[in-house]
Design a protein around this motif. Sequence first.
Motif, mmCIF file in Angstrom:
data_model
loop_
_atom_site.group_PDB
_atom_site.id
_atom_site.type_symbol
_atom_site.label_atom_id
_atom_site.label_comp_id
_atom_site.label_asym_id
_atom_site.label_seq_id
_atom_site.Cartn_x
_atom_site.Cartn_y
_atom_site.Cartn_z
ATOM 1 N N UNK A 1 36.252 -22.021 18.645
ATOM 2 C CA UNK A 1 35.315 -22.514 17.878
ATOM 3 C C UNK A 1 35.616 -21.785 16.206
ATOM 4 N N UNK A 2 35.017 -22.443 15.019
ATOM 5 C CA UNK A 2 35.279 -21.816 13.791
ATOM 6 C C UNK A 2 34.990 -20.410 13.695
ATOM 7 N N UNK A 3 33.881 -19.633 14.562
ATOM 8 C CA UNK A 3 33.460 -18.402 14.348
ATOM 9 C C UNK A 3 34.771 -17.562 14.863
ATOM 10 N N UNK A 4 35.246 -18.077 15.782
ATOM 11 C CA UNK A 4 36.535 -17.127 16.373
ATOM 12 C C UNK A 4 37.888 -17.302 15.554
ATOM 13 N N UNK A 5 37.877 -18.567 14.875
ATOM 14 C CA UNK A 5 39.017 -18.361 13.680
ATOM 15 C C UNK A 5 38.965 -17.549 12.803
ATOM 16 N N UNK A 6 37.665 -17.694 12.145
ATOM 17 C CA UNK A 6 37.154 -16.949 10.993
ATOM 18 C C UNK A 6 37.176 -15.395 11.218
ATOM 19 N N UNK A 7 36.473 -15.072 12.132
ATOM 20 C CA UNK A 7 35.979 -13.522 12.465
ATOM 21 C C UNK A 7 36.454 -12.860 13.665
ATOM 22 N N UNK A 8 37.244 -13.512 14.479
ATOM 23 C CA UNK A 8 38.125 -12.694 15.355
ATOM 24 C C UNK A 8 39.526 -12.775 14.865
ATOM 25 N N UNK A 9 40.098 -13.734 14.219
ATOM 26 C CA UNK A 9 41.564 -13.665 14.201
ATOM 27 C C UNK A 9 41.587 -13.414 12.269
ATOM 28 N N UNK A 10 41.401 -14.460 11.621
ATOM 29 C CA UNK A 10 41.885 -14.534 10.242
ATOM 30 C C UNK A 10 41.060 -13.486 9.314
ATOM 31 N N UNK A 11 40.017 -13.331 9.232
ATOM 32 C CA UNK A 11 38.924 -12.421 8.458
ATOM 33 C C UNK A 11 39.396 -10.967 8.716
ATOM 34 N N UNK A 12 39.118 -10.578 10.178
ATOM 35 C CA UNK A 12 39.512 -9.266 10.350
ATOM 36 C C UNK A 12 40.857 -8.892 10.223
ATOM 37 N N UNK A 13 41.934 -9.656 10.474
ATOM 38 C CA UNK A 13 43.432 -9.217 10.528
ATOM 39 C C UNK A 13 43.790 -9.008 8.943
ATOM 40 N N UNK A 14 43.123 -10.025 8.075
ATOM 41 C CA UNK A 14 43.312 -10.073 6.725
ATOM 42 C C UNK A 14 42.769 -8.700 6.255
#
Length: 648
Positions: A302-315
Amino acid sequence: MKAYPYQISSLSEYQDAYQQSMENPAQFWAHIAEHFHWHKKWTPGAELNWNFSEPKVEWFKGAQLNITENLLDRHLADKAHHPALLWEPNAPDEAGRLLTYKKLYEKVCQFAHVLKNNGVQKGDRVCIYMGMIPELAIAVLACARIGAIHSVVFGGFSAQSIADRLYDAQATFIITCDGAYRGAKDIPLKSVIDDALIGNHVVEKVIVCTRTRTPVSMLKGRDLWWEDEMQRVEEMGLTDFPAEPMDAEDPLFILYTSGSTGKPKGVVHTVAGYLLYTHYTFVNVFQYQPGWVHFCTADIGWITGHSYIVYGPLSAGATSLLFEGVPTFPDAGRFWDIVDKYKVNILYTAPTAIRSLMGFGLGPVQGKNLSSLKVLGTVGEPINEEAWHWYDQHIGKGKCPIVDTWWQTETGGCLISNLAGITPAKPGWATLPMPGVKLLLVDENGKEVVAQGEETVSGNLCIAAPWPAILRTTYGDHQRCRTNYFAAYPDLYFTGDGALRDKDGNYRITGRVDDVLNVSGHRIGTAEVENAINMHAGVVESAVVGYPHEVKGQGIYAYVIYQGSHAQDTHGSGDLVRKDILQTVTRIIGAIAKPDKIQFVSGLPKTRSGKIMRRILRKIAEGETDQLGDTSTLLDPGVVDEIKRGRV
Ligand code: WT7
């Protein structure tokens, strides 16, 4: 000291940032963009180009970057040995895993080689259908590294749903697992993929990662084992892969989501805007501090996982915790065990999970050390005050700010939320817009709703200007993007949600105003469910509506006209026919779309022009059978009484 120069640390800083972002959005975002790694900078003055009539939105077009360099390479200097991903398996007795930034970087580079060796090129669409294991994040990032467009499909979708998505995206490559563990279940992912591929002549290769070691069929020439492919790359000693320079506006991924039509839409996000916005919202909404462990319980599907498991935190160079299992396995204390075990600082989950865990009482919380928690968050649906207070008192122990984040697949990141501990929370309210987000409420005629004095107003929630992570198109059909989001009201993005605004400018989301349901924080189109039900032999017609559900937020209520075999059963309990229909829905969409209630009816309330009066069906499903409003325009008002009597 601020952990990031643009981290907002007071209410007045928020107000200043908001004002600057409204006065000069291009400059506001360019200042943040300066902090990233670019291959080629943008031309000053060309930061933003947009109109909502086509729609066209371009942020930093012409500039070049690769998102993975900003997520991984950028952190190697000072965080090489810092955990990037922590992984907690489904079964608590299995060992977890830790991937440092260096390790994750190497795995992503190696898998990028695997993709390249197998012919994947920039712009190719790669479908990812995996369980929640680190390899899922690795697959996503390897696509981004070589510039392939990933399309992650949640592991709960059926073969038919995957087939539709593969076809729509013309995907040439699939990455999957043999199976996935979810609670007590073992889901045969590869076998679902095999079914989805019957008759598909576009997919060239399928890479299969081992997880459950469920027997799988591996077709020679098409199917490859992840481990074999990785081993070959490792034996060559390869640990780097040159990141593909991407235009800021090149697509990063497609994510399918439901709308008011029968067919899910492929929402497209692009590289630079998505990076900037997920990063900015991650550090500001959660007030992330270096060293913290961030636990977002969503699935990467889901988008939540894309944005706040992968991309946001790692960035942000953060530590992101990936959990394979479910909140109630082996018992309802699992989240709290995980918080205790990993000393989680940020917990971000859905109201439906909170309500479900509340139902188990305080037993599962007792004896768990939750003192590491600093910030709590919710997403996906409105949170009721009871759940909010339970979360606050029993999980946050009254000392953790709760952020209620409102956003959508199409928005890429949070648009409305309080900033943890910085701007005031208000239970049940998502509160204030993020900098860069220009909200307004309109009535049905598109006229802006303006408050008289201190009153709270209500209207349809729209946005008047682009933020960096707004969707750019719906894959393969730009017109659809326009009609869905930009045509209801000229020059506005329409969210599909209704909202209230109080005198202080806080927003409270009241729910969808279109034919879209929100079941356990997952979006499901009523038309999609109806299509699936109608495919069942013997079903003449159906109408699906939502009704309030204690745990799921909304439940799915289906009215079905059935004249098939065993039709006589439907005059009795009808349970067997019901089960048949549920089986069909599971086949066509997936178990998440199964109706909670099915009522067999002999007719549906229709106007003389043949339109189903959903308002009446919604009222009956909600149990408000006395206040059905005007039924005089119905073709056959008698059918309403029958439906009322037969309510399930
Ligand atoms: C819809 C978007 C954003 C990731 C999860 C869902 C509802 C989302 C909230 C919230 C009230 C919310 C809206 C929205 N929604 N967050 N904090 N309060 N409602 O993403 O599947 O794209 O669904 O979820 O109705 O339109 P999605």
